[in-house]
Each structure stands twice: as structure tokens, then as C-alpha cells.
Motif scaffolding. Structure first.
Motif, PDB file in Angstrom:
ATOM      1  N   ALA A 283     -14.296  47.577  15.813  1.00 41.93           N
ATOM      2  CA  ALA A 283     -15.600  47.524  16.487  1.00 41.93           C
ATOM      3  C   ALA A 283     -16.506  46.582  15.712  1.00 41.93           C
ATOM      4  N   ALA A 284     -17.274  45.781  16.439  1.00 41.00           N
ATOM      5  CA  ALA A 284     -18.213  44.854  15.792  1.00 41.00           C
ATOM      6  C   ALA A 284     -19.472  44.765  16.642  1.00 41.00           C
ATOM      7  N   PHE A 285     -20.616  44.962  15.989  1.00 40.89           N
ATOM      8  CA  PHE A 285     -21.907  44.917  16.667  1.00 40.89           C
ATOM      9  C   PHE A 285     -22.789  43.869  15.995  1.00 40.89           C
ATOM     10  N   VAL A 286     -23.759  43.366  16.744  1.00 40.56           N
ATOM     11  CA  VAL A 286     -24.706  42.412  16.185  1.00 40.56           C
ATOM     12  C   VAL A 286     -26.089  42.733  16.730  1.00 40.56           C
ATOM     13  N   GLY A 287     -27.097  42.590  15.869  1.00 41.08           N
ATOM     14  CA  GLY A 287     -28.464  42.868  16.297  1.00 41.08           C
ATOM     15  C   GLY A 287     -29.462  42.398  15.267  1.00 41.08           C
ATOM     16  N   THR A 288     -30.662  42.929  15.323  1.00 39.05           N
ATOM     17  CA  THR A 288     -31.847  42.676  14.482  1.00 39.05           C
ATOM     18  C   THR A 288     -32.610  41.425  14.866  1.00 39.05           C
ATOM     19  N   ALA A 289     -31.944  40.433  15.448  1.00 36.93           N
ATOM     20  CA  ALA A 289     -32.614  39.195  15.849  1.00 36.93           C
ATOM     21  C   ALA A 289     -31.777  38.544  16.941  1.00 36.93           C
ATOM     22  N   PRO A 290     -32.373  37.669  17.765  1.00 38.35           N
ATOM     23  CA  PRO A 290     -31.611  37.050  18.862  1.00 38.35           C
ATOM     24  C   PRO A 290     -30.465  36.184  18.341  1.00 38.35           C
ATOM     25  N   LEU A 291     -29.363  36.216  19.076  1.00 42.83           N
ATOM     26  CA  LEU A 291     -28.217  35.361  18.780  1.00 42.83           C
ATOM     27  C   LEU A 291     -27.832  34.654  20.067  1.00 42.83           C
ATOM     28  N   ASP A 292     -27.807  33.330  20.029  1.00 39.12           N
ATOM     29  CA  ASP A 292     -27.544  32.579  21.253  1.00 39.12           C
ATOM     30  C   ASP A 292     -26.107  32.808  21.723  1.00 39.12           C
ATOM     31  N   LEU A 293     -25.908  32.629  23.018  1.00 40.90           N
ATOM     32  CA  LEU A 293     -24.637  32.952  23.659  1.00 40.90           C
ATOM     33  C   LEU A 293     -23.494  32.105  23.126  1.00 40.90           C
ATOM     34  N   GLU A 294     -23.712  30.826  22.905  1.00 38.55           N
ATOM     35  CA  GLU A 294     -22.642  29.960  22.433  1.00 38.55           C
ATOM     36  C   GLU A 294     -22.160  30.362  21.046  1.00 38.55           C
ATOM     37  N   THR A 295     -23.086  30.788  20.170  1.00 36.35           N
ATOM     38  CA  THR A 295     -22.678  31.231  18.834  1.00 36.35           C
ATOM     39  C   THR A 295     -21.838  32.498  18.923  1.00 36.35           C
ATOM     40  N   LYS A 296     -22.219  33.430  19.798  1.00 33.84           N
ATOM     41  CA  LYS A 296     -21.398  34.631  19.987  1.00 33.84           C
ATOM     42  C   LYS A 296     -19.993  34.257  20.441  1.00 33.84           C
ATOM     43  N   ARG A 297     -19.916  33.359  21.406  1.00 30.53           N
ATOM     44  CA  ARG A 297     -18.609  32.962  21.934  1.00 30.53           C
ATOM     45  C   ARG A 297     -17.780  32.219  20.892  1.00 30.53           C
ATOM     46  N   ARG A 298     -18.435  31.380  20.092  1.00 27.20           N
ATOM     47  CA  ARG A 298     -17.705  30.676  19.030  1.00 27.20           C
ATOM     48  C   ARG A 298     -17.120  31.658  18.030  1.00 27.20           C
ATOM     49  N   PHE A 299     -17.901  32.665  17.663  1.00 24.62           N
ATOM     50  CA  PHE A 299     -17.414  33.677  16.722  1.00 24.62           C
ATOM     51  C   PHE A 299     -16.195  34.385  17.302  1.00 24.62           C
ATOM     52  N   GLU A 300     -16.269  34.740  18.567  1.00 24.37           N
ATOM     53  CA  GLU A 300     -15.176  35.471  19.205  1.00 24.37           C
ATOM     54  C   GLU A 300     -13.926  34.604  19.332  1.00 24.37           C
ATOM     55  N   ARG A 301     -14.116  33.314  19.652  1.00 24.00           N
ATOM     56  CA  ARG A 301     -12.960  32.408  19.717  1.00 24.00           C
ATOM     57  C   ARG A 301     -12.350  32.201  18.332  1.00 24.00           C
TER      58      ARG A 301
END
Length: 514
Positions: A283-301
Motif C-alpha cells: 500500500a502506498a499513499f501520498v498527501g500533505t500537498a498537491p502532486l501533479d498527475l504526470e508525476t504520480k504516473r511517472r512514479f507508478e511507471r
């Protein structure tokens, strides 16, 4: 909704009974580590309460804590909550004026601080009328008396947490221990993670909610454990995945700063190794401040790990969250569906711009209010019992929350409303920009405007690219949304939990290279 409030002391004793020998805390030390089982935890909490009683403390008293991330900080926190006291921490790096203001506001009866820190601190605290005790943070607990296990009572336990918001003016949130515990329990239930025995890594400061709630109470609520480590630093980046492997960590709570740092380091790592890292994570969660969609997708890829963004304030805890089932409905700024136990409504910020609306929340897990100088607690709710978050957003047709920025991040420039989050998102789409943040500044003609601050990717030369970035912004935004000036900076001033302190940028307190 009241049926969602659980008893921390009841649940804790049940966990201790069912998982007596299972690890609850792992304390990372210089060359080794120390495990504390649920049974050990119960004994240590009982001993800590006996210590408090021997020093004249009783239910309702405020314990001021100046301790680093440590087993001692965790035990004192849990003892306060399970013994009906009030836990009031500050970071060890707090200045003397900040400490004096905190003492004046919270009126503590006792202070615990760590021996290696400034010896003058004890004298200063005692001069303010608060008794002090210095402890060694060595996981030995030699300062605690032996004591029999006892019956706990968390019903009146409170937490005072310091917050400065975006203004830099300190105030204290008052949080109920049972409500906080119940929020973590409900969040895990929503994600089907109750009784999953998650193992987290606690590298967020334990003087803030991230280190106390996300990475201590939530792991315990899952019946699992957490590895208590020093607060996150540059060294942590370099050892991140080795630490995950060494301590068998299977769950992560990330902040945008960490996500971006791990992506940058991944460029120097073999692809086959990167995929192995992600296989360890349940399980992995992210929060506390906005994270742009492309950065989330890059991390997942890159790592093969889905990171689920949630939206919360310290005052509200979680009220939206992504799940593995709703990732297809992501958009820029989305933070998942509204949680089933939260009610949301919207207030129009400016009737000339109907799509800029403030998010208001009603939840059984709201904080109790802000501590006032006279010792009373003020809870700012509207007539219907909703708390105004100060955040702008809207719901999509699929019930997904999209965050449009903070109210303080909306500028009324010459009659036009400008969302600074929109400008930041556009800037971050440029290939040379690692991170962007915009800060409000006064303007002689418009009344107010904003500057844009950029951190460039490490391989980019500033002299060759700044004009290109400005041109890119001009191509993608209407003229009234253009920043007055664009600066390149080495880093943003941030809080310990990774939130950018925009008020420091706008006051010119951050060194810039213009």
C-alpha cells in the motif's frame, strides 16, 4: 455518524491481547534496531503513566514535549492518549521565542526534553514556570519506574498541535484522541486494510500529525507496526529502498517532495532494480500537498507502485481518497472520491467567477477547535456544522474531488480571478521545470498580483531556458494570468511535512537567483 467514534483504550487493549508478541514498534538505531512488541508497549505505557503520576500529573494536564523522533516520543504520546492527558509537542528545532509563545498558549504542567539538546533550554522553560525533565532517547527507558499494567482511559485525552497556516501566525489545534484513532480506523476500513498488519516507515516529524497519526496510529490500527527513524533528510533519499528492504517495510506514506526526489534518483538506477523495489509494497499513499498527475504516473511507471492520493487537513483528517478502483477517473488536481463518512458542500468565493468555490466539510472526526489565549476552545463552523477548509475545489460527475488551490492562492488581479495552482500546473508541464510555486505580492496598479518561483531539473542550465519557460507560459495562459516576474530558486522554504511556505517567498525571505 457518532457510531463511528471508537475507544482508543478499548481497541489498544484488544490489540495487545490478540497480538501480544507481534512487533508494534521498531526503533532504528545507529548500527542496529530494537523491536517493541504490543505486550512491551502496554508495559511501557503503564510505566510512563506511573512516571507522570509520581510527578504530580493527572488527567487533563498538559505535557509539553521537545523530543526527536524516538521510541520515547512514541511512548510518551501513547501514554498521554491512553491516560487522558494532553500531548503538546514542538519540534526540537523550535526557537526560544516559539517555545515561550507555546508555553503561554498551552499552559503546560510539565515538559519532557532530550538530554543532548541545548542545556539552556531547561532553564528557559523552568523560568516560564514549567517543570522540566531531561531524558535519554536511547530506547532503554531507564528513567521510567517499574509499574503494574493498568486500566487505560482515552476518553478525555487531547493533542495540542502547533500550526501556522499560510500566515506564519502560531495557533494550536485541539484534537480528540478517540476521534483521531477512529479516523484512522475508518480510513483503513475504506481501503479494506483493517487487520492487514501493515508495516510502515515513520520518517515524518513526530511533532506533527504526519508522524503521530499517519505513521504511528494508523499502522497500529491495522494491527501492524512502524519503523521509527530520524526525520527525513537527504541521506534518507540515498538509502530509501535499501531501508525498505532491510526492515521489510511494505507500506509507504509519501509526500510530494519525497516522490520527486525518488524519481530524480531513479535515473541513476537500473530499471530491473526499480521494478524489484515496487514489488515489496502492499500500500502506498501520498498527501500533505498537491502532486501533479504526470508525476504520480511517472512514479507508478518507474516503480510499479500505485500511489493513492488523499486530501485532508489536520483539522479534518481524511475526507477524500483515491482507491485502486478509481484510478481511471483521475484528472489534474483530483484527490479521489469523497469518503462515505464525510459530507461536503461548496461556497462560492466570488459570484463573478462561479467555478471558484471553497470546500466545506462535516465529519465525525473534526478537531475540537483552536485553543484561545484564555484557555477556551473555539470551533469555527457555519450554521449547518460545516468547517471551511480554505481550499478551493469541485466535484466531477463521478464524485471525485478536484482541488483548485487555496483561497489565499487566488489573486484578484485587475478584476480578474487567477488561480495560482493553474499557473503552477502549466509551468510544471515545461520539460525543464521540476517544481513551481506562485506567491501573492502587492501591486501598485492591480492591488495584488503574483510572482512565480521555479526549481529547475538538475541537468538544465538556467541561462538557456528561463526565456523559453516564460514564453511557454504566455502561450498557454491568457495575459491576465501571467506572473509579474519569474525567479529560479534552489529550493522552496517548506514545513517539516513538506508544505511550501509561500508567505516566506512573498516576503522575500527565500534567497532567489533572478
Amino acid at each position: 455518524m457518532s457510531g463511528l467514534i471508537r475507544s482508543l483504550n478499548h481497541d489498544f487493549m484488544l490489540l495487545a491481547e490478540q497480538s501480544a508478541q507481534a512487533t508494534a514498534l521498531t526503533i532504528r538505531q545507529d548500527v542496529d534496531c530494537k523491536n517493541i512488541s504490543y505486550s512491551d508497549l502496554t508495559v511501557l505505557v503503564s510505566r510512563c503513566l506511573a512516571f507522570f503520576e509520581s510527578h504530580g500529573l493527572s488527567k487533563g494536564d498538559v505535557v509539553f514535549v521537545l523530543l526527536p523522533n524516538s521510541s520515547e516520543s512514541a511512548i510518551v504520546f501513547l501514554a498521554c492518549l491512553l491516560g487522558g492527558l494532553t500531548f503538546a509537542p514542538l519540534p526540537c528545532t523550535a526557537s526560544q521565542p516559539e517555545i515561550r509563545r507555546w508555553i503561554e498558549l498551552t499552559n503546560p504542567k510539565y515538559c519532557l526534553l532530550s538530554s543532548p539538546y541545548n542545556s539552556n533550554l531547561s532553564s528557559m522553560v523552568e523560568e516560564a514556570g514549567v517543570r522540566c525533565f531531561n531524558i535519554e532517547t536511547d530506547a532503554e527507558f531507564s528513567w521510567l519506574p517499574e509499574a503494574a499494567e493498568r486500566v487505560f482511559d482515552s476518553s478525555e485525552a487531547r493533542i495540542f498541535l502547533s500550526t501556522s497556516g499560510t500566515t506564519g501566525e502560531p495557533k494550536a489545534m485541539v484534537i480528540s484522541a478517540d476521534r483521531l484513532w477512529s479516523s484512522g480506523h475508518a480510513f483503513l476500513k475504506y481501503h479494506n486494510l483493517l487487520n492487514s498488519r501493515l508495516r510502515f516507515w515513520n520518517y515524518l516529524p513526530m511533532s506533527y500529525l504526519g508522524g503521530l497519526f499517519n505513521l504511528l496510529l494508523v499502522p497500529l490500527a491495522s494491527g501492524g507496526s512502524t519503523v521509527i527513524d530520524q526525520s527525513f533528510s537527504g541521506k534518507t533519499f540515498l538509502e530509501f529502498w535499501q531501508t525498505v528492504e532491510r526492515f521489510e517495510i511494505d507500506s509507504l506514506w509519501l509526500v510530494p517532495t519525497i516522490v520527486r526526489g525518488l524519481l530524480e534518483l531513479s535515473q541513476r538506477t537500473r530499471k530491473e532494480d526499480l521494478s524489484k523495489y515496487g514489488q515489496r509494497i502492499r500500500a502506498a499513499f501520498v498527501g500533505t500537498a498537491p502532486l501533479d498527475l504526470e508525476t504520480k504516473r511517472r512514479f507508478e511507471r518507474t516503480f510499479g507502485v500505485a500511489i493513492l492520493e488523499n486530501f485532508a487537513l489536520s483539522e479534518t483528517t481524511f475526507f477524500t481518497s483515491e482507491t485502486l478502483d478509481n484510478l481511471d477517473s483521475r484528472t489534474e488536481g483530483s484527490t479521489g472520491e469523497v469518503l462515505p463518512y464525510s459530507d461536503i458542500k461548496f461556497s462560492v468565493l466570488d459570484h463573478d467567477v462561479a467555478d471558484l468555490t471553497e470546500i466545506l466539510v462535516k465529519s465525525p472526526f473534526l478537531f475540537l477547535g483552536y485553543l484561545q489565549n484564555d484557555g477556551t476552545v473555539s470551533l469555527p463552523l457555519d450554521a449547518d456544522g460545516y468547517f471551511a477548509t480554505g481550499d478551493l475545489g469541485h466535484l466531477t460527475s463521478e464524485n471525485v474531488m478536484v482541488i483548485d488551490g487555496r483561497i489565499k492562492d487566488v489573486v484578484k488581479k485587475g478584476g480578474y480571478m487567477v488561480s495560482l495552482r493553474e499557473v503552477e500546473t502549466i509551468a510544471e508541464q515545461h520539460h525543464a521545470v521540476k517544481q513551481a510555486t506562485a506567491a501573492v505580492v502587492p501591486h501598485s496598479f492591480y492591488g495584488e498580483s503574483f510572482y512565480l518561483y521555479l526549481i529547475l531539473k538538475s541537468e538544465v542550465e538556467e541561462s538557456n531556458v528561463l526565456a523559453q519557460i516564460e514564453s511557454f507560459i504566455h502561450e498557454h495562459l491568457v495575459r491576465h494570468k501571467w506572473p509579474e516576474k519569474v525567479f529560479v530558486v534552489r529550493e522552496f522554504p517548506v514545513t517539516a511535512s513538506g508544505k511550501v511556505q509561500k508567505f516566506r517567498l512573498s516576503q522575500g525571505l527565500n534567497e532567489v537567483n533572478s
